[in-house]
Write a protein that holds these residues in place. Structure first.
Motif, mmCIF file in Angstrom:
data_model
loop_
_atom_site.group_PDB
_atom_site.id
_atom_site.type_symbol
_atom_site.label_atom_id
_atom_site.label_comp_id
_atom_site.label_asym_id
_atom_site.label_seq_id
_atom_site.Cartn_x
_atom_site.Cartn_y
_atom_site.Cartn_z
ATOM 1 N N VAL A 62 31.127 -2.157 7.279
ATOM 2 C CA VAL A 62 30.152 -2.559 8.233
ATOM 3 C C VAL A 62 29.381 -1.695 8.942
ATOM 4 O O VAL A 62 28.300 -2.274 9.355
ATOM 5 N N ARG A 63 29.930 -0.798 9.284
ATOM 6 C CA ARG A 63 29.051 0.529 9.781
ATOM 7 C C ARG A 63 27.995 0.849 9.030
ATOM 8 O O ARG A 63 26.620 0.986 9.460
ATOM 9 N N LEU A 64 28.046 1.117 7.695
ATOM 10 C CA LEU A 64 27.311 1.612 6.843
ATOM 11 C C LEU A 64 26.083 0.466 6.734
ATOM 12 O O LEU A 64 24.691 0.608 6.643
ATOM 13 N N LEU A 65 26.486 -0.759 6.575
ATOM 14 C CA LEU A 65 25.601 -1.907 6.381
ATOM 15 C C LEU A 65 24.790 -1.884 7.641
ATOM 16 O O LEU A 65 23.514 -2.237 7.481
ATOM 17 N N SER A 66 25.418 -1.878 8.835
ATOM 18 C CA SER A 66 24.553 -1.862 10.113
ATOM 19 C C SER A 66 23.450 -0.750 10.136
ATOM 20 O O SER A 66 22.268 -1.005 10.638
ATOM 21 N N ILE A 67 23.581 0.342 9.578
ATOM 22 C CA ILE A 67 22.858 1.530 9.569
ATOM 23 C C ILE A 67 21.765 1.332 8.646
ATOM 24 O O ILE A 67 20.459 1.374 8.688
ATOM 25 N N GLY A 68 22.081 0.580 7.377
ATOM 26 C CA GLY A 68 21.115 0.339 6.601
ATOM 27 C C GLY A 68 20.030 -0.710 6.909
ATOM 28 O O GLY A 68 18.913 -0.586 6.625
ATOM 29 N N VAL A 69 20.653 -1.700 7.503
ATOM 30 C CA VAL A 69 19.459 -2.608 8.199
ATOM 31 C C VAL A 69 18.815 -2.160 9.098
ATOM 32 O O VAL A 69 17.597 -2.591 9.222
ATOM 33 N N GLU A 70 19.297 -1.042 10.150
ATOM 34 C CA GLU A 70 18.292 -0.503 10.998
ATOM 35 C C GLU A 70 17.492 0.260 10.502
ATOM 36 O O GLU A 70 16.414 0.478 11.187
ATOM 37 N N THR A 71 17.859 1.104 9.732
ATOM 38 C CA THR A 71 16.963 2.150 9.122
ATOM 39 C C THR A 71 16.149 1.930 7.861
ATOM 40 O O THR A 71 15.113 2.367 7.354
ATOM 41 N N GLY A 72 16.760 0.841 6.970
ATOM 42 C CA GLY A 72 16.294 0.259 5.810
ATOM 43 C C GLY A 72 16.668 1.497 4.863
ATOM 44 O O GLY A 72 16.137 1.375 3.668
ATOM 45 N N GLN A 73 17.422 2.303 4.916
ATOM 46 C CA GLN A 73 18.031 3.068 4.089
ATOM 47 C C GLN A 73 19.399 3.245 3.974
ATOM 48 O O GLN A 73 20.237 2.949 4.839
ATOM 49 N N MET A 74 19.843 3.664 2.801
ATOM 50 C CA MET A 74 21.316 3.640 2.487
ATOM 51 C C MET A 74 21.843 5.014 2.965
ATOM 52 O O MET A 74 21.913 6.076 2.042
ATOM 53 N N MET A 75 21.884 5.237 4.415
ATOM 54 C CA MET A 75 22.288 6.640 4.628
ATOM 55 C C MET A 75 23.489 6.614 5.015
ATOM 56 O O MET A 75 24.397 5.560 5.745
ATOM 57 N N THR A 76 24.251 7.472 4.378
ATOM 58 C CA THR A 76 25.732 7.687 4.428
ATOM 59 C C THR A 76 26.313 8.958 4.943
ATOM 60 O O THR A 76 27.491 9.110 4.985
ATOM 61 N N MET A 77 25.668 9.690 5.335
ATOM 62 C CA MET A 77 25.998 11.120 5.912
ATOM 63 C C MET A 77 26.278 10.941 7.471
ATOM 64 O O MET A 77 25.214 10.328 8.101
#
Length: 317
Positions: A248-263
């Motif tokens: 849920v957290r990573l997907l929300s970051i992905g939606v917000e930034t358009g990137q698969m940011m995982t760090m």
């Protein structure tokens, strides 16, 4: 079947897209590894009209960190969605949406654009529609220009009735962006906890959980310090729940930034570096043979479920 029908709504569940047309005709599209949507014309995003000059999809980035909001951040593929999504311009350009890495150049003023290659499906708007009220001031003529979307190489491109669409959706695992995330968590926990299948395979099973792909799979397992071959039923319930909550957290970051940011915990400079280079966005993905960022053990690479799995044999014991 679709010629002349007006699009009514579009929605996504995980990696599946469902588009409803007049008379309850549904189009289901799954891009898979090689499918792509190529867009030409004027692209709507976030209540503005945009001319998209990059690729929309998983690898665009917006550089949305507040500390960097005045900066324009390009990644090493030259992508910057600040200029391709939401910019109030009206020139005609091309944009590609896919899991691949190369966009399309501007094709000039020819309209509609020529069909190039093996186009499976073309969606084309009325070239001179009346604009929504929010766009009444866009363009000298007060009209919104046309948009064209060409689909190539999808894993699935099929027409369905409403009942068939609902049946397909029912077979998909929970998606944090669809329905109640708490209910999705319970479904995910119930399913994983009774499976003898390795957790690395379960996370890629779209009937177990929708949307997780190879990058998120590797990163989520590392973030959980979970050995990827552990049977689902042997993973402690609280850890299964933490996997879902991390998704849920990573997907929300992905939606917000358009990137698969995982760090996590990056400084402003580190964030800029991560936005500029895919190699700085992940803990283990695509780092085979390199030292683990935590323990310096060599990152392992193996094939599981016909996909590459990256993991740390020390941190994920």
């Amino acid at each position: 079947m679709l010629d002349g029908r007006e699009l009514q709504q579009a929605m996504a569940i995980g990696k599946q897209m469902f588009v409803e047309f007049e008379d309850a005709v549904w189009l289901r599209v799954h891009l898979g590894l090689y499918g792509a949507w190529d867009f030409a014309g004027e692209i709507f995003a976030d209540a503005t009209i945009a001319s998209a000059n990059g690729r929309m999809g998983q690898t665009n980035q917006r550089g949305t960190d507040p500390a960097l909001s005045d900066d324009v951040v390009f990644d090493d593929a030259g992508e910057n969605s600040l200029t391709s999504i939401g910019a109030p311009r009206t020139s005609r350009v091309h944009v590609r949406m896919s899991e691949q890495t190369k966009g399309l150049a501007d094709d000039g003023e020819e309209w509609p654009p020529p069909v190039v290659g093996q186009v499976r499906l073309r969606l084309l708007t009325d070239p001179t529609p009346s604009p929504p009220a929010a766009f009444a001031s866009v363009g000298a003529s007060g009209r919104v220009g046309p948009t064209c979307a060409d689909l190539r190489g999808p894993t699935a491109c099929v027409l369905q009735t409403t009942d068939e669409m609902l049946a397909t959706a029912a077979r998909l695992g929970p998606d944090p962006l669809v329905g109640d995330p708490a209910e999705g968590e319970e479904r995910f926990v119930r399913t994983v906890s009774r499976k003898p299948t390795p957790i690395a395979l379960l996370l890629m099973d779209q009937a177990v959980v929708s949307g997780i792909g190879n990058v998120y799979r590797a990163e989520m397992l590392f973030r959980a310090r979970l050995e990827p071959h552990t049977p689902g039923r042997d993973v402690p319930e609280e850890l299964i729940r933490e996997l879902w909550r991390d998704w849920v957290r990573l997907l929300s970051i992905g939606v917000e930034t358009g990137q698969m940011m995982t760090m996590d915990g990056l400084s402003a400079d580190e964030y800029r570096a991560a936005m500029a280079s895919r190699d700085d966005r992940h803990w283990v993905y695509h780092r085979a043979g390199l030292p683990c960022r935590v323990c310096a053990t060599e990152i392992a690479l193996e094939e599981i479920g016909a996909r590459k799995l990256y993991w740390c044999p020390s941190c994920q014991r």
